[in-house]
Design an enzyme around this catalytic site. Structure first.
Site, PDB file in Angstrom:
ATOM      1  N   SER A  61       0.800  -1.243   0.000  1.00 30.86           N
ATOM      2  CA  SER A  61       0.000   0.000   0.000  1.00 30.86           C
ATOM      3  C   SER A  61       0.828   1.286   0.000  1.00 30.86           C
ATOM      4  O   SER A  61       0.277   2.352  -0.242  1.00 30.86           O
ATOM      5  CB  SER A  61      -0.937   0.024   1.193  1.00 30.86           C
ATOM      6  OG  SER A  61      -2.071  -0.754   0.901  1.00 30.86           O
ATOM      7  N   LYS A  64       0.544   3.284  -3.018  1.00 30.63           N
ATOM      8  CA  LYS A  64      -0.618   4.157  -3.267  1.00 30.63           C
ATOM      9  C   LYS A  64      -0.233   5.631  -3.183  1.00 30.63           C
ATOM     10  O   LYS A  64      -0.847   6.485  -3.820  1.00 30.63           O
ATOM     11  CB  LYS A  64      -1.729   3.850  -2.259  1.00 30.63           C
ATOM     12  CG  LYS A  64      -2.342   2.466  -2.408  1.00 30.63           C
ATOM     13  CD  LYS A  64      -3.232   2.132  -1.215  1.00 30.63           C
ATOM     14  CE  LYS A  64      -3.836   0.742  -1.337  1.00 30.63           C
ATOM     15  NZ  LYS A  64      -4.447   0.288  -0.071  1.00 30.63           N
ATOM     16  N   TYR A 189      -2.318  -2.327 -10.589  1.00 30.83           N
ATOM     17  CA  TYR A 189      -2.383  -2.212  -9.120  1.00 30.83           C
ATOM     18  C   TYR A 189      -1.552  -3.335  -8.456  1.00 30.83           C
ATOM     19  O   TYR A 189      -0.719  -3.075  -7.591  1.00 30.83           O
ATOM     20  CB  TYR A 189      -3.848  -2.261  -8.658  1.00 30.83           C
ATOM     21  CG  TYR A 189      -3.998  -2.287  -7.154  1.00 30.83           C
ATOM     22  CD1 TYR A 189      -3.751  -1.146  -6.385  1.00 30.83           C
ATOM     23  CD2 TYR A 189      -4.339  -3.467  -6.490  1.00 30.83           C
ATOM     24  CE1 TYR A 189      -3.865  -1.184  -5.001  1.00 30.83           C
ATOM     25  CE2 TYR A 189      -4.457  -3.505  -5.107  1.00 30.83           C
ATOM     26  CZ  TYR A 189      -4.220  -2.362  -4.375  1.00 30.83           C
ATOM     27  OH  TYR A 189      -4.314  -2.406  -2.997  1.00 30.83           O
ATOM     28  N   TYR A 241      -4.723   3.212   7.515  1.00 32.88           N
ATOM     29  CA  TYR A 241      -6.108   2.706   7.425  1.00 32.88           C
ATOM     30  C   TYR A 241      -6.858   3.004   8.724  1.00 32.88           C
ATOM     31  O   TYR A 241      -6.777   4.115   9.249  1.00 32.88           O
ATOM     32  CB  TYR A 241      -6.151   1.203   7.103  1.00 32.88           C
ATOM     33  CG  TYR A 241      -4.937   0.639   6.401  1.00 32.88           C
ATOM     34  CD1 TYR A 241      -4.659   1.004   5.086  1.00 32.88           C
ATOM     35  CD2 TYR A 241      -4.064  -0.233   7.020  1.00 32.88           C
ATOM     36  CE1 TYR A 241      -3.561   0.486   4.428  1.00 32.88           C
ATOM     37  CE2 TYR A 241      -2.956  -0.748   6.366  1.00 32.88           C
ATOM     38  CZ  TYR A 241      -2.722  -0.382   5.076  1.00 32.88           C
ATOM     39  OH  TYR A 241      -1.638  -0.895   4.436  1.00 32.88           O
ATOM     40  N   VAL A 259       1.106  -4.014   3.748  1.00 37.52           N
ATOM     41  CA  VAL A 259       1.060  -5.353   4.351  1.00 37.52           C
ATOM     42  C   VAL A 259       2.322  -6.187   4.091  1.00 37.52           C
ATOM     43  O   VAL A 259       2.465  -7.275   4.635  1.00 37.52           O
ATOM     44  CB  VAL A 259      -0.197  -6.161   3.933  1.00 37.52           C
ATOM     45  CG1 VAL A 259      -1.461  -5.575   4.517  1.00 37.52           C
ATOM     46  CG2 VAL A 259      -0.296  -6.310   2.424  1.00 37.52           C
TER      47      VAL A 259
END
Ligand code: GLN
Length: 305
Positions: A61, A64, A189, A241, A259
């Site tokens: 992530s 991102k 992605y 998150y 992760v």
């Protein structure tokens, strides 16, 4: 500095032992749960690192942040933030629930999975590979490391198993929040999530954001000050998150986790700080990494929140 990093790391090892390696992407399950490393990069480009610094993780992530930066460069903030919101969620990173519950059915922010997939769909590139290569190229500049590449085994492992991200993407298309070739967008992605970095790379990325977009190692302006600031603000409110609030209280600096076990943090005008530790808490954040950052933020006076 080296002594401070070593001592924080020794304390962080206890916290690392309480976590669990992610295995919902089968290939990630092979990571060493005991690996732990920390690095910082100051505004002169000086890097200090300690622990298992040769451990390579996939950024997951954390990518991102890079694709969001690229979308702001290529499409402009207005277009990006009409497709995704800028508010935190208290839901897991791959949650689908809120997308259905309320109109407009757009992702609440670009750092949850749904938001990152929409952001990728906006990029003006021909296909998955060219979209991925543009993200990889920007990652190399942010980290000042031109030998970065992706871990193809992790990429293929996620691609073969990611029912959840497929569900998110097809749902988004069904409510008119995502356009384009869904499998092609998802492919880029999965590929960007598999970009492989060390703790030093992540510290330099954090330092580039802390230095208003100028990479302090290469001296290159990679992002505008406005984009660097926007990324830091979003990292501060939703970078971990549904663990972002707790991280703000414990550590108090903008950060983004993945992760794969990485955390990339950015103390504005001060330093980039990064940890690598694949043992995660139930929200997907590195247990050892958060603990090491908590200790160092306090000792080095990094807190800005
Ligand atoms: N590739 C991962 C996924 O989509 C990234 C999630 C994460 O790092 N939180 O599930």
């Amino acid at each position: 500095m080296k002594d401070k990093l070593e001592s924080a790391l020794a304390k962080g090892r206890k916290a690392a032992a309480t976590g669990k390696v992610a295995d919902y992407i089968p290939e990630l399950g092979k990571a060493d749960p005991n690996a732990l490393a920390v690095a910082c990069c100051d505004m002169d480009g000086q890097i200090t690192a300690a622990g298992d610094t040769e451990t390579t993780i996939t950024i997951q992530s954390i990518s991102k942040v890079v694709s969001l930066a690229l979308s702001m460069i290529d499409c402009g903030e207005k277009k990006v933030f009409s497709a995704v919101g800028v508010d935190p969620t208290a839901d897991p990173f791959n949650s689908i629930m809120r997308l259905e519950m309320r109109a407009p059915h757009r992702p609440q922010n670009p750092l949850i999975n749904a938001g990152a997939i929409v952001v990728l769909s906006l990029l003006p590139y021909r296909d998955s590979l060219s979209r991925y290569e543009a993200v990889l190229d920007l990652t190399k500049k942010l980290c000042s490391n031109h030998s970065i590449s992706s871990n193809e085994a992790v990429y293929l492992s996620e691609k073969a198993t990611s029912d959840r991200n497929r569900s998110l993407a097809y749902f988004l298309r069904s409510v008119g929040s995502l356009e384009g070739d869904i499998e092609d967008i998802l492919d880029s992605y999965f590929h960007q999530c598999a970009i492989a970095c060390t703790v030093r790379d992540l510290a330099v990325m954090g330092a580039t954001l802390a230095n208003s977009g100028v990479n302090p190692v290469s001296g290159e302006r990679v992002l505008s000050p406005r984009i660097a600031l926007t990324l830091r603000a979003l990292m501060a409110i939703c970078g971990l998150y549904d663990g972002s609030g707790e991280f703000a209280l414990r550590v108090g600096i903008p950060a983004k986790s993945g992760v794969g076990g990485g955390i990339m943090a950015s103390a504005p005008g001060n330093m980039g700080l990064a940890t690598v530790g694949p043992s995660l808490d139930p929200k997907g954040n590195s247990t050892g990494g958060v603990r090491v950052m908590e200790i160092l933020s306090d000792q080095l006076g990094l807190r800005v929140l």
